[in-house]
Design an enzyme around this catalytic site. Structure first.
Site, PDB file in Angstrom:
ATOM      1  N   GLY A  56       0.851  -1.289  -0.179  1.00  0.00           N
ATOM      2  CA  GLY A  56       0.284   0.227  -0.103  1.00  0.00           C
ATOM      3  C   GLY A  56       1.119   1.108  -0.527  1.00  0.00           C
ATOM      4  NE  ARG A  85      -6.254  -6.415   0.550  1.00  0.00           N
ATOM      5  CZ  ARG A  85      -6.934  -5.829   0.721  1.00  0.00           C
ATOM      6  NH1 ARG A  85      -8.578  -6.632   0.967  1.00  0.00           N
ATOM      7  NH2 ARG A  85      -7.022  -4.685   0.743  1.00  0.00           N
ATOM      8  CB  THR A 135       7.262  -0.309  10.390  1.00  0.00           C
ATOM      9  OG1 THR A 135       7.132  -0.555   9.110  1.00  0.00           O
ATOM     10  CG2 THR A 135       9.049  -0.348  10.930  1.00  0.00           C
ATOM     11  NE  ARG A 168      -1.934  -1.337  14.450  1.00  0.00           N
ATOM     12  CZ  ARG A 168      -1.438  -0.456  14.256  1.00  0.00           C
ATOM     13  NH1 ARG A 168      -0.087   0.013  14.365  1.00  0.00           N
ATOM     14  NH2 ARG A 168      -2.535   0.756  14.718  1.00  0.00           N
ATOM     15  CD  GLU A 228       2.959  -1.693  20.042  1.00  0.00           C
ATOM     16  OE1 GLU A 228       2.537  -0.795  20.444  1.00  0.00           O
ATOM     17  OE2 GLU A 228       3.366  -2.327  19.446  1.00  0.00           O
ATOM     18  CG  HIS A 234       4.045   1.772  17.910  1.00  0.00           C
ATOM     19  ND1 HIS A 234       3.174   0.853  18.168  1.00  0.00           N
ATOM     20  CD2 HIS A 234       3.714   2.250  16.816  1.00  0.00           C
ATOM     21  CE1 HIS A 234       1.715   0.753  17.233  1.00  0.00           C
ATOM     22  NE2 HIS A 234       2.243   1.483  16.486  1.00  0.00           N
TER      23      HIS A 234
END
Length: 333
Positions: A161, A183, A243, A245, A274, A295
């Site tokens: 993306g 995808r 970076t 999830r 987390e 994060h």
């Protein structure tokens, strides 16, 4: 007679500029001490607010939404990811959900590239030699602190993306060959610009890459996308950077394989539980086998302000009776 301002409940401390503007436009209840809200406090907020502004630290699940008050019509998330919000339940209850796409792209891509450099070149391990209380730098040596070059290596991007494409542009400048799994393939013009090779099969791509970068969102379909089985397909001398999830990778399997030498190392900015971090990963970090960050991927002043401004636009547009520009639908996830 002036129209009553909507009650907007903000769950975390935001940049002063954003909070000031929210106070001007809305009846804003702010979180000045920046303490994460408990589930009970989130239920209370949902019961009273016209608009709820949560962040990634707030779990807006069906239990919270089932107790939402009749006035709650908008959840304007401060951030791009909405895996902490039950979007399907919100939509079913007539509550619109928005996010803030696009504003974190360049900063997260910068941090991804930083980790792609840091892990093979042992940057944090080398820096610790100079800062350790009992450490003494022995001086330059031809065979000391040797890492691996990244120029000419194959980078496999999982999720192409906005952020994945921004990572690809940076990586090309460092001489990496770009491969990706998504995808669906990118438009031909973008593939040509990035000189990117598409892999329909994630398994096949994993087995051939020198470095892997996780840049896909966390959804039910991507939970443990890099499972123990898939991690075993990765080359022993390869590195993994995440970076996106933490839930996208089977963290226990990752730590175990790095510990046993089945993977060369990893650079992680996100974690499964987390803010808790696996003791196994912390041990590996002390051994110099992984680089761990708390994060920080989107942690720039510019990104936080831009995110807040998008939240305000979404709220204002919705309250003016129009469709907000960043509406999230269950079909999009």
């Amino acid at each position: 007679m002036a129209r009553k301002k909507p009650l907007v409940v903000v769950t975390r401390k935001l940049p002063d500029k954003i909070e000031t503007r929210m106070r001007e436009l809305f009846d804003a209840r702010l979180n000045m001490d920046d303490r994460p809200r408990t589930q009970a406090e989130l239920v209370e907020a949902a019961a009273s607010a016209d608009v709820l502004v949560p962040t990634i630290t707030d779990r807006i699940d069906s239990a919270v939404l089932s107790q939402a008050g009749p006035n709650l019509k908008l959840i304007a998330n401060f951030g791009n990811g909405v895996d902490h919000i039950d979007v399907a339940t919100a939509t079913a209850r007539g509550i619109t959900v928005t996010n803030t796409p696009g504003v974190l792209t360049e900063d997260t891509a910068d941090m991804t590239m930083a980790l792609i450099l840091a892990v093979p070149r042992r940057l944090t391990e080398g820096a610790s030699v100079l800062t350790a209380e009992d450490g003494v730098w022995p001086g330059w040596s031809p065979t000391w602190m040797l890492g691996h070059r990244i120029w000419g290596k194959r980078l496999g991007i999982i999720g192409m993306g906005r952020i994945g494409q921004a990572v690809a542009r940076r990586a090309r400048a460092f001489g990496l060959q770009i491969h990706y799994h998504n995808r669906r393939p990118l438009p031909a013009a973008i593939e040509e610009e990035l000189e990117a090779t598409y892999w329909d099969s994630l398994d096949q791509m994993l087995a051939r890459m020198d470095i892997l970068s996780v840049n896909c969102p966390h959804t039910p379909a991507t939970y443990h996308l890099l499972s123990a089985r898939r991690l075993k397909l990765v080359r022993r001398d390869a590195y993994i950077v995440n970076t996106a999830r933490g839930e996208v990778i089977d963290e226990n399997a990752l730590a175990r394989m790095i510990e046993t030498g089945e993977l060369a190392g990893a650079g992680l900015d996100v974690f499964e539980q987390e803010p808790a971090v696996s003791p196994k990963l912390l041990k590996l970090a002390r051994q110099g086998k992984v680089v761990l960050l708390p994060h920080m991927g989107s942690a720039t002043v510019e990104a936080r302000v831009d995110t807040g401004e998008k939240v305000i636009v979404n709220i204002k547009t919705f309250m003016d009776g129009h469709r907000p520009p960043d509406r999230v639908l269950p079909s999009m996830l």
